[in-house]
Design a protein around this motif. Structure first.
Motif, PDB file in Angstrom:
ATOM      1  N   ARG A  53       0.884  -1.217   0.024  1.00  0.00           N
ATOM      2  CA  ARG A  53      -0.041  -0.249  -0.012  1.00  0.00           C
ATOM      3  C   ARG A  53       0.844   1.234  -0.098  1.00  0.00           C
ATOM      4  N   HIS A  54       2.111   1.108  -0.244  1.00  0.00           N
ATOM      5  CA  HIS A  54       3.015   2.298  -0.117  1.00  0.00           C
ATOM      6  C   HIS A  54       2.561   3.274  -1.140  1.00  0.00           C
ATOM      7  N   PRO A  55       2.414   4.686  -0.616  1.00  0.00           N
ATOM      8  CA  PRO A  55       1.780   5.626  -1.670  1.00  0.00           C
ATOM      9  C   PRO A  55       2.602   5.811  -2.791  1.00  0.00           C
ATOM     10  N   LYS A  56       4.058   5.602  -2.920  1.00  0.00           N
ATOM     11  CA  LYS A  56       4.874   5.897  -3.917  1.00  0.00           C
ATOM     12  C   LYS A  56       4.921   4.354  -4.882  1.00  0.00           C
ATOM     13  N   ARG A  57       4.192   3.488  -4.404  1.00  0.00           N
ATOM     14  CA  ARG A  57       4.455   2.163  -5.434  1.00  0.00           C
ATOM     15  C   ARG A  57       3.648   2.816  -6.582  1.00  0.00           C
ATOM     16  N   ILE A  58       4.489   2.094  -7.641  1.00  0.00           N
ATOM     17  CA  ILE A  58       3.870   2.289  -8.945  1.00  0.00           C
ATOM     18  C   ILE A  58       2.409   1.855  -9.345  1.00  0.00           C
ATOM     19  N   LYS A  59       1.827   2.382 -10.224  1.00  0.00           N
ATOM     20  CA  LYS A  59       0.466   1.952 -10.208  1.00  0.00           C
ATOM     21  C   LYS A  59       0.055   1.297 -11.459  1.00  0.00           C
ATOM     22  N   SER A  60      -0.969   0.759 -11.764  1.00  0.00           N
ATOM     23  CA  SER A  60      -1.225  -0.104 -12.994  1.00  0.00           C
ATOM     24  C   SER A  60      -0.647   0.542 -14.180  1.00  0.00           C
ATOM     25  N   MET A  61      -1.148   1.809 -14.482  1.00  0.00           N
ATOM     26  CA  MET A  61      -1.111   2.710 -15.786  1.00  0.00           C
ATOM     27  C   MET A  61       0.326   2.778 -15.786  1.00  0.00           C
ATOM     28  N   ASP A  62       1.308   2.653 -15.099  1.00  0.00           N
ATOM     29  CA  ASP A  62       2.780   2.935 -14.976  1.00  0.00           C
ATOM     30  C   ASP A  62       3.431   1.686 -15.811  1.00  0.00           C
ATOM     31  N   LEU A  63       2.392   0.541 -15.329  1.00  0.00           N
ATOM     32  CA  LEU A  63       3.086  -0.740 -15.900  1.00  0.00           C
ATOM     33  C   LEU A  63       2.562  -1.113 -17.570  1.00  0.00           C
ATOM     34  N   VAL A  64       1.085  -0.333 -17.382  1.00  0.00           N
ATOM     35  CA  VAL A  64       0.720  -0.405 -18.868  1.00  0.00           C
ATOM     36  C   VAL A  64       1.453   0.286 -19.775  1.00  0.00           C
ATOM     37  N   GLU A  65       1.878   1.479 -19.466  1.00  0.00           N
ATOM     38  CA  GLU A  65       2.606   2.411 -20.346  1.00  0.00           C
ATOM     39  C   GLU A  65       4.123   1.914 -20.609  1.00  0.00           C
ATOM     40  N   SER A  66       4.701   1.265 -19.701  1.00  0.00           N
ATOM     41  CA  SER A  66       6.055   1.007 -20.017  1.00  0.00           C
ATOM     42  C   SER A  66       6.063  -0.294 -20.804  1.00  0.00           C
ATOM     43  N   LEU A  67       5.150  -1.287 -20.531  1.00  0.00           N
ATOM     44  CA  LEU A  67       5.172  -2.622 -21.168  1.00  0.00           C
ATOM     45  C   LEU A  67       4.364  -2.532 -22.731  1.00  0.00           C
ATOM     46  N   PHE A  68       3.541  -1.699 -23.025  1.00  0.00           N
ATOM     47  CA  PHE A  68       2.751  -1.602 -24.159  1.00  0.00           C
ATOM     48  C   PHE A  68       2.856  -0.208 -25.032  1.00  0.00           C
ATOM     49  N   THR A  69       2.642  -0.559 -26.311  1.00  0.00           N
ATOM     50  CA  THR A  69       2.502   0.585 -27.175  1.00  0.00           C
ATOM     51  C   THR A  69       1.379   0.562 -28.046  1.00  0.00           C
ATOM     52  N   ASP A  70       1.325   1.583 -28.855  1.00  0.00           N
ATOM     53  CA  ASP A  70      -0.067   1.810 -29.507  1.00  0.00           C
ATOM     54  C   ASP A  70      -1.089   1.703 -28.642  1.00  0.00           C
ATOM     55  N   LEU A  71      -1.378   2.192 -27.569  1.00  0.00           N
ATOM     56  CA  LEU A  71      -2.352   1.796 -26.847  1.00  0.00           C
ATOM     57  C   LEU A  71      -3.628   2.654 -27.240  1.00  0.00           C
ATOM     58  N   PHE A  72      -4.772   1.905 -27.206  1.00  0.00           N
ATOM     59  CA  PHE A  72      -6.168   2.576 -27.597  1.00  0.00           C
ATOM     60  C   PHE A  72      -7.162   1.920 -26.608  1.00  0.00           C
ATOM     61  N   GLU A  73      -7.826   2.812 -25.811  1.00  0.00           N
ATOM     62  CA  GLU A  73      -8.610   2.825 -24.612  1.00  0.00           C
ATOM     63  C   GLU A  73     -10.178   2.376 -25.394  1.00  0.00           C
ATOM     64  N   GLN A  74     -10.925   1.504 -24.785  1.00  0.00           N
ATOM     65  CA  GLN A  74     -12.290   1.364 -25.196  1.00  0.00           C
ATOM     66  C   GLN A  74     -13.048   1.488 -23.713  1.00  0.00           C
ATOM     67  N   LYS A  75     -14.085   2.056 -23.904  1.00  0.00           N
ATOM     68  CA  LYS A  75     -14.804   2.575 -22.563  1.00  0.00           C
ATOM     69  C   LYS A  75     -16.367   1.816 -22.830  1.00  0.00           C
ATOM     70  N   GLY A  76     -16.669   1.866 -21.554  1.00  0.00           N
ATOM     71  CA  GLY A  76     -18.049   1.419 -21.571  1.00  0.00           C
ATOM     72  C   GLY A  76     -18.444  -0.137 -21.509  1.00  0.00           C
ATOM     73  N   ASP A  77     -19.622  -0.235 -20.912  1.00  0.00           N
ATOM     74  CA  ASP A  77     -20.061  -1.832 -20.961  1.00  0.00           C
ATOM     75  C   ASP A  77     -21.142  -1.972 -21.984  1.00  0.00           C
ATOM     76  N   ARG A  78     -21.613  -1.096 -22.655  1.00  0.00           N
ATOM     77  CA  ARG A  78     -22.830  -0.927 -23.450  1.00  0.00           C
ATOM     78  C   ARG A  78     -24.180  -1.549 -22.906  1.00  0.00           C
ATOM     79  N   LEU A  79     -24.154  -1.315 -21.637  1.00  0.00           N
ATOM     80  CA  LEU A  79     -25.606  -1.590 -20.860  1.00  0.00           C
ATOM     81  C   LEU A  79     -25.673  -0.435 -19.956  1.00  0.00           C
ATOM     82  N   TYR A  80     -24.881   0.129 -19.282  1.00  0.00           N
ATOM     83  CA  TYR A  80     -25.190   1.155 -18.124  1.00  0.00           C
ATOM     84  C   TYR A  80     -24.028   2.274 -18.450  1.00  0.00           C
ATOM     85  N   GLY A  81     -22.680   2.204 -18.294  1.00  0.00           N
ATOM     86  CA  GLY A  81     -21.862   3.159 -18.514  1.00  0.00           C
ATOM     87  C   GLY A  81     -20.568   2.969 -18.426  1.00  0.00           C
TER      88      GLY A  81
END
Length: 306
Positions: A53-81
């Motif tokens: 729980r350390h406040p300076k621990r890296i977050k998931s988006m740090d991992l995503v942006e370091s490991l993957f390229t050409d990122l394209f986010e997709q939003k919504g569940d097509r049911l509610y939001g």
């Protein structure tokens, strides 16, 4: 001395580094390293909870942006939001397309409020399911990153089918015909984490935790006393080493002294190598054999812990 007390002492020593001679700085740095080694060699379960729980621990988006390229986010569940607690989309891993599902926490109060402190609502799990089915259609491997204290327990979430959404994830991920790899980054709490953990290979950071609920919740339910969190953490066997010995976790990602935040690149490179090896291995398997192995793995774990 506990890790939290050691860290306080290290912070004071680091403050001294700003106004001292080179000789003094060298001695202070040696003292800091010695403190880390002593404390890190005697970590208990609660120390690891604090590191997770350390406040300076890296977050998931740090991992995503370091490991993957050409990122394209997709939003919504097509049911509610849309659910900001889950980043879902497509990216490239070493030139190959993959689907990414990352439970997201923020680095500031504002960011945490926007992503609900990583606690997903039903629409988040339905979005994960939608993107998983899309990945299956286009034969893309799925990488999930787990970092949540649990699914959001609010009234609205329950009204919109929280339990059913989690159950559908558990059911559908078990039968997906594409490779699924899970990375437990920091906290993996309850069904909220399990919903994205039904996979062929689970990687877990050394100082992460994974459990049925938080130590505070465990102590409150079992003893009606939240102050017994240290005792609860030990009893719950929620560390990476505990889970590896039980066969729940397949691979532990080593962390430097003091946790990921001391050298994030070292940890990220281990994840990169692990993903590369496992994706190559899993993609060469027959999809029916792979799905059967995944199913049998979790059935076996369930039978062992009934």
């Amino acid at each position: 001395m506990s890790w939290s007390k050691t860290e306080e002492k290290i912070l004071l020593l680091r403050e001294k580094l700003e106004n001292c001679s080179k000789e003094e700085a060298s001695l202070i740095k040696k003292e800091i390293e010695q403190l880390k080694k002593e404390a890190y060699s005697h970590l208990d379960a609660w120390d690891i909870v604090c590191l997770a729980r350390h406040p300076k621990r890296i977050k998931s988006m740090d991992l995503v942006e370091s490991l993957f390229t050409d990122l394209f986010e997709q939003k919504g569940d097509r049911l509610y939001g849309e659910d900001g607690a889950l980043w879902g989309g497509i990216g490239s891993f070493l030139g190959k397309p993959v689907t990414i599902l990352a439970q997201r926490k923020g680095k500031t109060l504002q960011e945490n409020m926007e992503c609900n402190f990583g606690m997903m609502n039903p629409e988040g799990y339905r979005k994960a399911l939608r993107l998983a089915k899309q990945a299956e259609k286009f034969n893309r491997p799925i990488i999930t990153i787990v970092d949540t204290s649990g699914a959001y327990p609010g009234k609205g979430a329950e009204e919109r089918g929280q339990a059913e959404a989690i159950a559908q994830c558990l059911k559908q991920f078990m039968t997906l015909n594409v490779p699924v790899i899970t990375i437990v980054l920091s906290e993996g709490g309850s069904g909220g984490a399990l919903a994205l953990s039904v996979s062929d290979h689970i990687m877990m950071f050394e100082n992460a935790i994974y459990s049925i609920l938080s130590p505070e919740g465990f102590a409150s339910i079992l003893w009606k006393d939240e102050t017994r969190v240290k005792e609860a953490a030990k009893m719950m066997e929620l560390t990476s080493k505990d889970l590896y010995l039980k066969g729940i976790v397949d691979q532990i990602i080593k962390e430097p002294l003091g946790g990921i935040q001391e050298n994030p690149n070292y940890c990220i490179e281990q994840v990169r190598q692990g993903l590369y090896e496992q994706l190559n291995k899993l993609q060469t398997q027959n999809e029916k054999v792979r799905s059967k192995n995944r199913y049998e793995k979790f059935r076996k774990l369930g039978a062992c812990h009934e």
